[in-house]
Structure formats: C-alpha cells, structure tokens
Design a protein around this motif. Sequence first.
Motif, mmCIF file in Angstrom:
data_model
loop_
_atom_site.group_PDB
_atom_site.id
_atom_site.type_symbol
_atom_site.label_atom_id
_atom_site.label_comp_id
_atom_site.label_asym_id
_atom_site.label_seq_id
_atom_site.Cartn_x
_atom_site.Cartn_y
_atom_site.Cartn_z
ATOM 1 N N LYS A 409 0.810 -1.222 0.000
ATOM 2 C CA LYS A 409 0.000 0.000 0.000
ATOM 3 C C LYS A 409 0.843 1.271 0.000
ATOM 4 O O LYS A 409 0.290 2.367 0.185
ATOM 5 C CB LYS A 409 -0.916 0.019 1.231
ATOM 6 N N ARG A 410 2.144 1.162 -0.246
ATOM 7 C CA ARG A 410 3.001 2.350 -0.092
ATOM 8 C C ARG A 410 2.592 3.503 -0.997
ATOM 9 O O ARG A 410 2.792 4.674 -0.654
ATOM 10 C CB ARG A 410 4.464 1.980 -0.335
ATOM 11 N N ASP A 411 1.992 3.196 -2.150
ATOM 12 C CA ASP A 411 1.555 4.283 -3.045
ATOM 13 C C ASP A 411 0.398 5.073 -2.447
ATOM 14 O O ASP A 411 0.120 6.197 -2.894
ATOM 15 C CB ASP A 411 1.124 3.705 -4.394
ATOM 16 N N TYR A 412 -0.272 4.492 -1.446
ATOM 17 C CA TYR A 412 -1.435 5.151 -0.836
ATOM 18 C C TYR A 412 -1.164 5.562 0.614
ATOM 19 O O TYR A 412 -2.091 5.828 1.371
ATOM 20 C CB TYR A 412 -2.642 4.209 -0.890
ATOM 21 N N LEU A 413 0.133 5.571 0.988
ATOM 22 C CA LEU A 413 0.522 5.958 2.344
ATOM 23 C C LEU A 413 1.334 7.253 2.331
ATOM 24 O O LEU A 413 2.219 7.462 3.163
ATOM 25 C CB LEU A 413 1.342 4.835 3.005
ATOM 26 N N ASN A 414 1.011 8.131 1.397
ATOM 27 C CA ASN A 414 1.737 9.399 1.282
ATOM 28 C C ASN A 414 1.171 10.408 2.282
ATOM 29 O O ASN A 414 0.594 11.430 1.922
ATOM 30 C CB ASN A 414 1.628 9.944 -0.150
#
Length: 498
Positions: A409-414
Amino acid sequence: MPTSSTNDAFSASHSRFEQVCSFIGGETASSLTHWELETKLSVDVRELVRQLYQDHLDLRSSREERLVDVIDAEGNRHTSVEAGHTRSLQTVFGEVSVTRLAYRRRGKDNLYLGDATLNLPEELHSHGLRELSAIESARGSFEEATEAIRRITGVGCAKRQVELLAARSVVDFEAFYENVSRMQGNQGEVLVLSVDGKGIVMRPDALRPATAKAAGKATAKLKTRLSRGEKHNRKRMAEVGAVYDVTPVIRTPSDIIGRETDTERAPAPKAANKWLTASVVDNAASVISAVFDEAHRRDPEHRRTWIALVDGAKHQIDCINAEAKTRGVKVSIVCDFIHVLEYLWSSAWSFFSEGDSAAEARVAEKALSVLRGQASTVAASIRRKATCLGLDPRSRENADRCANYLLAKRDYLNYRQALEEGWPIASGVIEGACRHLVKDRLDLTGARWGLNGAEAILKLRALRSNGDFDEYWRFHLDRERHRVHEARFAHGTIPLAA
C-alpha cells in the motif's frame, strides 16, 4: 359558510362529535383519572377523524363529474361509465371506503379518475401508513415498528406487511439522487470520498452464490448456535459509501503521534455536509459509482481536490481508480492511518511480550516514520529486526504481515503530502456510517435478513442520515402518481373535467 348540503354530508361526523362531547360532560368522565381520560379520548377522537375522512370521501364521490372522452395509454376510449365502484383504504385513522366512477371498456382494465385525483396506492394501506412504516422500520425491528404503528394509530399491521410497505417506499431512491441538486462547495474545500463494507447475516436464499456454496459445504458443529467460522458463511457484504466536505487543516506528524505533554496540536479536519449511501444488493463497483455521482453533483467541473479514504481493500482501490479514469477526474487515494497503526501494533508483538511498555515507544517511532513518508523503510526495518532476532516463521508472522501491507500500500501511504495539504487521513466517517447504517439496525441478535428487507432498511437509514427523507417522500409520491395513475391514460396525463 358551509352550505346545508355540506352539513348534511358531514352529519355522521357531527353525530360522532356530539357523542364525544356528551361523554366528556357526563358523570362517567368525571370519575376518570387523567390517564384514563387520555386513553378514552385518543380512541374516540381517532374514530371522529376517521368519520370525517369517510364523510369527505363520500362528498367527493357525490360531486365527481362524468367525463365524455377518457382514453387509456393504448389509445382505447372508455365510453361506458358505471357508478358505485368501491374500494377500501386503510389509513392512519382507520379503514375507510372510497366510492368512485369506473370508466369501462370490454376487455380492458377499468380506469378510475377518482383514484388518480386522490393518488391512491395500489395496495390497501395508505401512503400515510407506508410513510409511518418506513420511519418506524428504520428506527427499530419490524416487530417494534408494528407495535409503534398500532400504538400511534390504533391500526394493526402484520410484521410482514410492515416489511413490504417499507420495501415499497424506497423504490425511487436511486432516481431521487439522480435528480437532486447540490450546493457546490467552496473551491478551497477538499472533497472526500470513502467506502467500506460491513457483513449482514442473511437467510440462505439471500446469500451471494459463492457464500451460499461455502455455507452448504460447512458442517454444523452445534445444534443451538453457530460455531467459529460458520457465521462468516452466512453473511452478505453491505457496501457503504460516504461523501463529505473538509476545510483543510495543515498538520505535522507530531500532531498525530505526539507526547502526552504536548498541549498544542492542530485539530483534525472536520467533516461537513455528509452524504451516505449503502446497498446489500449492489456490488462495490456500483456503490462507488454512486459515490462518484454525488461528488460530481458537488463539483461538476472537477475544480476541487478529490481524495478517497479507504481501508486498503484492493478491490475497492481498483474500482475507485477505474471510476476516476472513466470520469476523467484526479483522485488521490489515502489508506486509513488507523489501519496502519493496527498493523504496526500487531507487528510489535513479534518482538515484545504482551503488555510490555517498550512496545508503545516502538510503535510510536515507526508510526512517525510512516507519517513522514518512509513506509518502505519501516517495512524493511521490521523484516530486518525479525531476521536479526532469528524469529521462527510463526513468531515473525505478524511482523511479515505488517511489512507486506506497508509495501503493498506504499503508493497510498503518502501521509506527508496529506498532512501538508491539510487532508484527513483517518476514515472515521465511513466507520461511523457502517456502524450507524448497518450494525446498529441490521446486526440485531438472532436477526436473519431477506434481501429486500435489508436493502430497504439501508436506504431508509441513509435518507434519514442525509436529512433527505421529507424531500424524498414528496418525490416518491409524485413518482407513484405517475406509475399507478398517469401512465394508464393517454399521453400520461389525467383528463380533467371541462
């Protein structure tokens, strides 16, 4: 001044009123307590109003004019007119009868202009009773709704009838929101979309095919209750969606994860103008489409910042991305930070014993790093620590699960950008919606839902939560008039007397 003929028409009502007055002025009433008097009058006055209703309907019947040219929707002329056709109507005051002219043609259904003028329902129960059924069914169980209707009106409705009336009342839910207009929010406000799911225990015939198949394979362990794992195969997912406006509040990671001694923290952005929807019939893609429809009503030119708060479910994220692409709108997806915290806490028990205060400090440290945009680094450090400690696969299971989640989910943990832009990062609104729309009403002990009943309750609770019920009801009655009456006449128009 009323004419003598009008007075004659209401003679039964006058007689009933005089009976009430005679009782109130008599010795029997003088011996009653105030509660006994209230109970007696509530029955007598309800009967008086029912009689007034009946007298009015009879007066209308006597005044109904015969029309010469009545044509049905197929172009057939109904030239034969017959008086004395009567039907019953159960109202909130009791049962009355409606007498009207029948416009007839051999081989065709009769046309009743009197029914159209009154906008009578097809079924026995009036729109007033249907509205009351909708309101009370949304509040509590159908048994409680049945009792509430009897207590309020004195009219007895079967539980099954109340459920059917509630279901009938929401048939225009989607059409209503397609036609409703919204005030466009301030361009500086963030437009937030959020979706989630909540399981409802259903009757076997209401389960989705895959769940029904799994339930059929399950072997019951106990006769009197469901064992662990059995209840899961008796649930159908209700998809819940929310749209709301937020005034940005710029924050820092320490505003989210700070020390108890920190006194000045920026408040979380507050949700305003919340709109909810839910369905146990439609899938996630359909509900997400409805959420985008509502967002479009608020920002048709896509000038505002759109963000989507999710719990990380891949299917929901895929549906949001697909919908955004189809509509040509940019949507920034943010995973709920509370879910991230739960994963971090779960990973901590791979390294600390239950209740060890050192775990709290480690979770706070890792959470701050995630908030600073270092999710991948945190995932690597968790795995590295598990390897360095030589943990066996079972002991490091939670640590690996957390690392996998952070990387997936790193792309959505900004969160760094989200905090700098003043966006919300927690999905409390949709969590609350799941609790309010679904759990508080449909998760009653022992409840097993049919599809139509569950869907009706979800929509009714959404309408009430949105503050749209009264406006919806007027819209619904207009649609009922068209469906039940106007559509049966030529050009969809009820003919009027000259």
